[in-house]
Write a protein that holds these residues in place. Structure first.
Motif, PDB file in Angstrom:
ATOM      1  N   ARG A 155     -19.026 -28.456 -10.166  1.00  0.00           N
ATOM      2  CA  ARG A 155     -18.580 -27.023 -10.738  1.00  0.00           C
ATOM      3  C   ARG A 155     -17.209 -26.657  -9.927  1.00  0.00           C
ATOM      4  NH1 ARG A 155     -23.858 -23.467 -10.474  1.00  0.00           N
ATOM      5  NH2 ARG A 155     -24.058 -24.714  -8.649  1.00  0.00           N
ATOM      6  N   VAL A 156     -16.308 -25.952 -10.737  1.00  0.00           N
ATOM      7  CA  VAL A 156     -15.084 -25.337 -10.200  1.00  0.00           C
ATOM      8  C   VAL A 156     -14.815 -23.851 -10.867  1.00  0.00           C
ATOM      9  CG1 VAL A 156     -13.667 -27.415  -9.970  1.00  0.00           C
ATOM     10  CG2 VAL A 156     -13.752 -26.127 -12.016  1.00  0.00           C
ATOM     11  N   VAL A 157     -14.546 -22.999  -9.917  1.00  0.00           N
ATOM     12  CA  VAL A 157     -14.412 -21.653 -10.214  1.00  0.00           C
ATOM     13  C   VAL A 157     -12.815 -21.303 -10.273  1.00  0.00           C
ATOM     14  CG1 VAL A 157     -14.668 -19.281  -9.465  1.00  0.00           C
ATOM     15  CG2 VAL A 157     -16.345 -20.915  -8.866  1.00  0.00           C
ATOM     16  N   LEU A 158     -12.403 -21.181 -11.552  1.00  0.00           N
ATOM     17  CA  LEU A 158     -11.148 -21.222 -11.781  1.00  0.00           C
ATOM     18  C   LEU A 158     -10.542 -19.606 -11.495  1.00  0.00           C
ATOM     19  CD1 LEU A 158     -10.885 -22.882 -15.354  1.00  0.00           C
ATOM     20  CD2 LEU A 158     -10.554 -23.699 -12.970  1.00  0.00           C
ATOM     21  N   GLY A 159      -9.176 -19.453 -11.481  1.00  0.00           N
ATOM     22  CA  GLY A 159      -8.706 -18.282 -10.930  1.00  0.00           C
ATOM     23  C   GLY A 159      -8.931 -17.125 -11.817  1.00  0.00           C
ATOM     24  N   ASN A 160      -9.192 -17.384 -12.988  1.00  0.00           N
ATOM     25  CA  ASN A 160      -9.841 -16.200 -14.184  1.00  0.00           C
ATOM     26  C   ASN A 160     -11.194 -15.886 -13.800  1.00  0.00           C
ATOM     27  OD1 ASN A 160     -11.030 -18.307 -15.005  1.00  0.00           O
ATOM     28  ND2 ASN A 160      -9.706 -18.312 -16.990  1.00  0.00           N
ATOM     29  N   GLY A 161     -11.724 -16.551 -12.684  1.00  0.00           N
ATOM     30  CA  GLY A 161     -13.345 -16.434 -12.536  1.00  0.00           C
ATOM     31  C   GLY A 161     -14.265 -17.270 -13.334  1.00  0.00           C
TER      32      GLY A 161
ATOM     33  N   LEU B  38      -5.146 -32.555 -16.738  1.00  0.00           N
ATOM     34  CA  LEU B  38      -5.760 -31.879 -15.651  1.00  0.00           C
ATOM     35  C   LEU B  38      -5.376 -30.719 -15.234  1.00  0.00           C
ATOM     36  CD1 LEU B  38      -8.272 -33.005 -13.641  1.00  0.00           C
ATOM     37  CD2 LEU B  38      -6.618 -34.036 -12.468  1.00  0.00           C
ATOM     38  N   LEU B  39      -4.031 -30.447 -15.047  1.00  0.00           N
ATOM     39  CA  LEU B  39      -3.511 -29.373 -14.801  1.00  0.00           C
ATOM     40  C   LEU B  39      -4.099 -28.008 -15.750  1.00  0.00           C
ATOM     41  CD1 LEU B  39      -0.024 -30.060 -13.873  1.00  0.00           C
ATOM     42  CD2 LEU B  39      -1.625 -29.613 -12.034  1.00  0.00           C
ATOM     43  N   GLU B  40      -4.017 -28.312 -16.576  1.00  0.00           N
ATOM     44  CA  GLU B  40      -4.448 -27.506 -18.087  1.00  0.00           C
ATOM     45  C   GLU B  40      -5.948 -27.332 -17.704  1.00  0.00           C
ATOM     46  OE1 GLU B  40      -4.679 -26.811 -22.686  1.00  0.00           O
ATOM     47  OE2 GLU B  40      -3.860 -28.718 -21.735  1.00  0.00           O
ATOM     48  N   MET B  41      -6.678 -28.131 -17.504  1.00  0.00           N
ATOM     49  CA  MET B  41      -8.068 -28.153 -17.213  1.00  0.00           C
ATOM     50  C   MET B  41      -8.405 -27.144 -16.001  1.00  0.00           C
ATOM     51  SD  MET B  41     -10.866 -31.219 -16.515  1.00  0.00           S
ATOM     52  CE  MET B  41     -10.033 -32.148 -17.934  1.00  0.00           C
ATOM     53  N   PHE B  42      -7.660 -27.115 -14.922  1.00  0.00           N
ATOM     54  CA  PHE B  42      -7.832 -26.425 -13.779  1.00  0.00           C
ATOM     55  C   PHE B  42      -6.838 -25.051 -13.774  1.00  0.00           C
ATOM     56  CE2 PHE B  42      -9.605 -30.530 -12.450  1.00  0.00           C
ATOM     57  CZ  PHE B  42     -10.779 -29.875 -11.585  1.00  0.00           C
ATOM     58  N   CYS B  43      -6.341 -24.734 -15.154  1.00  0.00           N
ATOM     59  CA  CYS B  43      -5.475 -23.571 -15.271  1.00  0.00           C
ATOM     60  C   CYS B  43      -4.418 -23.745 -14.056  1.00  0.00           C
ATOM     61  CB  CYS B  43      -6.455 -22.308 -14.913  1.00  0.00           C
ATOM     62  SG  CYS B  43      -7.542 -22.173 -16.462  1.00  0.00           S
ATOM     63  N   MET B  44      -3.797 -24.791 -14.053  1.00  0.00           N
ATOM     64  CA  MET B  44      -2.514 -24.788 -12.806  1.00  0.00           C
ATOM     65  C   MET B  44      -1.275 -25.133 -13.587  1.00  0.00           C
ATOM     66  SD  MET B  44      -3.814 -24.461  -9.848  1.00  0.00           S
ATOM     67  CE  MET B  44      -5.635 -24.651  -9.034  1.00  0.00           C
ATOM     68  N   GLU B  45      -0.965 -25.427 -14.997  1.00  0.00           N
ATOM     69  CA  GLU B  45       0.023 -25.529 -15.619  1.00  0.00           C
ATOM     70  C   GLU B  45       1.070 -24.489 -15.174  1.00  0.00           C
ATOM     71  OE1 GLU B  45      -2.431 -24.725 -17.023  1.00  0.00           O
ATOM     72  OE2 GLU B  45      -2.338 -23.606 -18.776  1.00  0.00           O
ATOM     73  N   GLY B  46       2.241 -24.920 -14.876  1.00  0.00           N
ATOM     74  CA  GLY B  46       3.632 -23.969 -14.759  1.00  0.00           C
ATOM     75  C   GLY B  46       3.205 -23.571 -13.282  1.00  0.00           C
ATOM     76  N   THR B  47       2.615 -24.032 -12.321  1.00  0.00           N
ATOM     77  CA  THR B  47       2.588 -23.318 -10.836  1.00  0.00           C
ATOM     78  C   THR B  47       3.785 -24.191 -10.023  1.00  0.00           C
ATOM     79  OG1 THR B  47       0.444 -22.886 -11.180  1.00  0.00           O
ATOM     80  CG2 THR B  47       1.203 -22.850  -8.870  1.00  0.00           C
TER      81      THR B  47
ATOM     82  N   LEU C 230     -11.103 -24.943  -4.924  1.00  0.00           N
ATOM     83  CA  LEU C 230     -11.689 -24.583  -6.501  1.00  0.00           C
ATOM     84  C   LEU C 230     -13.075 -25.015  -6.543  1.00  0.00           C
ATOM     85  CD1 LEU C 230      -8.742 -25.357  -9.068  1.00  0.00           C
ATOM     86  CD2 LEU C 230      -9.257 -23.375  -8.018  1.00  0.00           C
ATOM     87  N   LEU C 231     -13.455 -25.802  -5.755  1.00  0.00           N
ATOM     88  CA  LEU C 231     -14.802 -26.254  -5.722  1.00  0.00           C
ATOM     89  C   LEU C 231     -15.871 -25.071  -5.745  1.00  0.00           C
ATOM     90  CD1 LEU C 231     -14.723 -29.583  -3.633  1.00  0.00           C
ATOM     91  CD2 LEU C 231     -15.153 -29.207  -5.937  1.00  0.00           C
TER      92      LEU C 231
END
Length: 851
Positions: free
Chosen positions: A338-344, A289-298, A310-311
């Motif tokens: 939908r979610v908007v990730l850090g990379n847009g 799930l972290l990987e899905m939301f680009c949150m791994e290693g935070t 992120l919504l």
């Protein structure tokens, strides 16, 4: 008495009905089972047996009773219905025998109740028809391969799957058929057939590809099994069905492609799981799930707060409200957002969630999230593909409709074509047979249409066909049907009632409209129409025969001068049949050399010397004897064999003339008839040159009607070639009004033959004598000899000699005779005998001339 009582008890206990009939067919006595033939228990004794059966079968039963009484039938059997319309009918089998214990006229009748069996048979027939119709309508092709008899059956549907017509032969032999299979399938099919024939259930059905007649591949699903074997257990008969599964295979391939996409999408769509403590607001996310939301290693991550941030702005309120609405319950709920990730990047998330209380009574929320971005994109592509497929299907339906319309309509006029006509003929004939109404067929053929094509071109012809189609449509009712069946032929179907006068009025109106001039490219075009009409109705109506009858009537109309209509009649049909039989006999007569020359001598009007003979064709018919041309010439012209007959007669006459010359018989020349078609033959001169005709010994007699003022140039050139060969030209039947003086000068014949109709009345008509005298003067002035045919009396000889006619021909001098009679006739010089009336007349003429 005891025996009689016992016998009566036995007869009464028999389940079959028994009865005796007297000589008049009345029932003398019967057992109880026989009484069941009469409904409601009414008595049958004394009644006529035929009155107990269905009215339609009474005559058949009466005939069988009479034949049994006469001893013509032994153990006669018949199946009949008994009863009444009110009580219903029941089926029985009747067995009739002449009684051996009473008078010869008494008949023993035995009845057997076959009603149940009859119903079962009818039910079986109905079921068989249902399954047969279902099989045909399902598009399944049936095959039956009987190796024992060598009979291979393939149904029409089986052939249609492969693009073959019902009457078209399939591949010749197994090896030839294998060549039609897809190269990748051949080895498999050979093995599959062997396994199927051996009864392997795994091969009761198999699929393969076969080349269609049009060249493309067809997927076929084959089902079959052996149904007969020889003593060694080898299959001798295999039956099965073939189904065209090409479309299904294409659909399966499309589905396989979609499935591969979905499988690929699922394989890359990892599921992320979370669990939240609703009382402390603590949330645990797994690595996926972290990987899905680009949150791994935070570090120091608080997923709950981050998730809300992120919504997607458009989905945030809905997603949060969905969660809030389900926190107090324990039902599973779905949340898509939908979610908007850090990379847009925007991702589509699908979640399944459920609130619950743990063992400690704490309220918790657990959920699983899928990244369905790929699925959403795929769904959009599928929707677009579906929309495109639906659009293509609509195009295919429209194309199919166009193809079906084109298959049933003439491309030029838009009218139904022959195929459509056949379908409508069958349907309307069935309706007429059912309703008892009348069907009328007009067979229409345009007159002078070929000349339009030959002179103005096919575009002009096409325009006239379109014009004719419009004329026909404008003169018909909405329920009438008109089709163009080819070339310049049309067929009209109508159920118009009334008399022949009404139908004739419609035909005359159509002809009148079609005869009106049409302007085309600066030209005024005129053509007409001939119409054959046939009508029939009732239960015996045969549509194909009716169409043929209309065609026969059309043939009659064209032969009677065109631009007219004719009704079919039995006399007309008999005439056609007679002409057809005569035509066959003429062709056979040509093969058997039955046409022979007869000869009628011609005489000098001054000396009575023989100047030649006219060759007349005769048919030595094996049954009817000698036939003159008036009995067969018109049919021979229709067969286009007159030129062949002319050629045969010329060859024989030339051979006969050479024999006469060798014997020094006084036959200076022979004249033979020649048809217009033979005169137009470009090879005529070559053929005549091969006969080596001595110049001045042969003369061609040509009908005056050939030489109109518009005489064909080719004919004139052929005449010039004939003169170079030393063949003289005679004009036959001169005076009938066809040829002008200009025509005579152009053709330059050596001889004119005055028509016998002009000669006939010269003894009694001064006007006719004057006319004949004028023709003789014309001939003398143009240096053309004049022959008078039809010289039948003394007065004919005298008057024609006085008028200066050159040559006489007729029964007064000699009748037409066979080759064998010519030599004795010439040697005897019977026409010079003193007792011959012509000899006496000629002497008077000579004496008058000297005086």
């Amino acid at each position: 008495m005891a025996d009689e009582k016992c016998l009566r008890e036995i007869v009464a206990g028999i389940s079959s009905g028994l009865a005796f009939l007297d000589a008049g067919g009345l029932i003398l006595c019967h057992n109880p089972a026989f009484a069941k033939l009469q409904p409601q228990g009414l008595p049958v004794k004394g009644l006529a047996l035929v009155d107990l059966v269905h009215p339609e079968s009474r005559a058949d039963l009466a005939g069988l009773i009479a034949a049994t009484q006469r001893g013509e039938v032994d153990n006669g059997r018949i199946e009949l219905r008994c009863g009444t319309p009110e009580d219903g009918y029941h089926w029985y089998r009747f067995a009739l025998n002449a009684s051996a214990v009473s008078s010869p006229a008494t008949v023993l009748v035995t009845t057997f109740d076959i009603h149940s069996r009859k119903i079962q048979v009818d039910d079986l027939i109905l079921r068989e028809n249902r399954w047969r119709d279902a099989l045909v309508n399902s598009g399944t092709g049936v095959w039956d391969q009987n190796y024992a008899t060598g009979v291979m059956y393939y149904s029409d549907t089986w052939k249609a799957i492969r693009g073959l017509a019902p009457d078209e032969k399939s591949a010749d032999g197994f090896e030839s058929w294998l060549l039609l299979l897809h190269p990748e399938d051949r080895d498999f099919v050979v093995e599959a057939i062997q396994r199927q024939n051996s009864g392997d259930p795994n091969y009761a059905m198999f699929q393969y590809r076969e080349r269609h007649k049009d060249g493309h591949w067809v997927w076929i699903e084959c089902r079959g099994a052996a149904v007969e074997w020889d003593r060694d257990g080898k299959p001798t008969r295999v039956i099965g069905t073939d189904t065209d599964i090409t479309q299904r295979k294409a659909a399966e391939e499309m589905l396989a492609q979609l499935s591969r996409r979905l499988e690929l999408a699922l394989s890359i769509s990892d599921i992320g799981v979370f669990e939240a403590d609703l009382e402390t607001d603590m949330v645990d996310w797994d690595d996926r799930l972290l990987e899905m939301f680009c949150m791994e290693g935070t570090p120091n991550l608080k997923p709950g707060q981050i998730w809300e941030s992120l919504l997607h702005p458009e989905d945030a309120a809905t997603a949060l409200a969905c969660v809030a609405d389900h926190l107090d319950g324990e039902n599973e709920f779905r949340n898509d957002y939908r979610v908007v990730l850090g990379n847009g990047k925007v991702r589509h998330i699908e979640s399944r969630n459920k609130a619950f209380r743990d063992a400690n009574g704490k309220r918790r929320l657990v959920g699983a999230n899928w990244d369905v971005t790929g699925d959403v994109i795929l769904r959009r592509e599928l929707e677009r593909a579906k929309t495109l497929a639906e659009a293509r299907n609509r195009e295919l339906e429209m194309a199919k409709a166009r193809i079906e319309h084109n298959a049933l309509h003439d491309y030029l006029t838009g009218l139904p074509n022959r195929r459509y006509l056949d379908e409508v003929l069958d349907a309307r004939a069935e309706e007429c047979r059912r309703s008892g109404s009348t069907m009328v067929i007009f067979h229409i053929d345009l007159d002078r249409f070929k000349q339009i094509n030959d002179t103005l071109g096919h575009r002009a012809g096409d325009t006239m066909l379109q014009h004719a189609a419009n004329v026909l449509k404008s003169n018909l009712r909405s329920q009438d049907f008109v089709a163009r069946i080819g070339g310049d032929e049309f067929v009209l179907l109508t159920d118009m009632g009334g008399t022949q006068r009404k139908l004739a009025s419609l035909a005359d109106r159509i002809i009148k409209e079609l005869c009106k001039p049409v302007l085309y490219d600066g030209h005024t075009i005129r053509f007409g129409a001939s119409i054959g009409i046939a009508s029939d109705g009732g239960a015996e109506l045969n549509a194909k025969q009716l169409l043929l009858n209309a065609d026969i009537a059309l043939y009659r109309a064209k032969n009677l001068g065109r631009n007219r209509h004719e009704f079919f009649s039995r006399d007309l049909q008999n005439q056609i049949i007679h002409n057809k039989r005569l035509a066959d006999e003429i062709l056979y007569a040509l093969e058997q050399d039955q046409f022979v020359p007869f000869y009628q001598p011609q005489f000098c009007a001054r000396t009575l010397d023989v100047t030649g003979v006219e060759t007349l064709v005769r048919w030595l018919h094996p049954e009817k004897g000698i036939l003159t041309p008036d009995k067969f010439l018109s049919v021979a012209e229709d067969l286009d064999v007159v030129s062949m007959i002319d050629a045969l007669v010329l060859e024989k006459a030339h051979a006969h003339h050479q024999l006469w010359m060798a014997k020094k018989l006084p036959v200076p020349k022979i004249s033979v008839n020649v048809s217009a078609r033979r005169l137009n033959d470009p090879a005529l001169t070559k053929k005549l040159r091969g006969m080596k005709i001595k110049p001045g010994t042969v003369s061609f007699e040509l009908l005056e009607s050939i030489f109109l003022d518009t005489c064909d140039t080719g004919v004139v050139q052929n005449l010039a070639r004939l003169r170079k060969l030393g063949i003289d030209i005679e004009i036959d039947d001169f005076g009938t009004g066809h040829a002008s003086i200009v025509s005579l000068l152009r053709i330059s014949p050596t001889t004119l033959k005055i028509d016998r109709e002009l000669i006939k009345l010269i003894p009694t008509s001064a006007e006719q004598r004057k006319m004949v005298g004028s023709i003789i003067e014309i001939g003398r002035s143009l240096n053309i000899k004049v022959v008078a045919e039809g010289v039948e009396t003394r007065d004919h000889v005298r008057i024609l000699s006085e008028l200066g006619c050159d040559i006489l021909q007729g029964w007064a001098l000699a009748r037409p005779m066979a080759f064998e009679a010519i030599e004795p006739f010439l040697i005897s010089e019977a026409w010079r005998a003193d007792e011959h009336p012509v000899h006496e007349m000629l002497g008077k003429i000579r004496r008058a001339g000297k005086g």
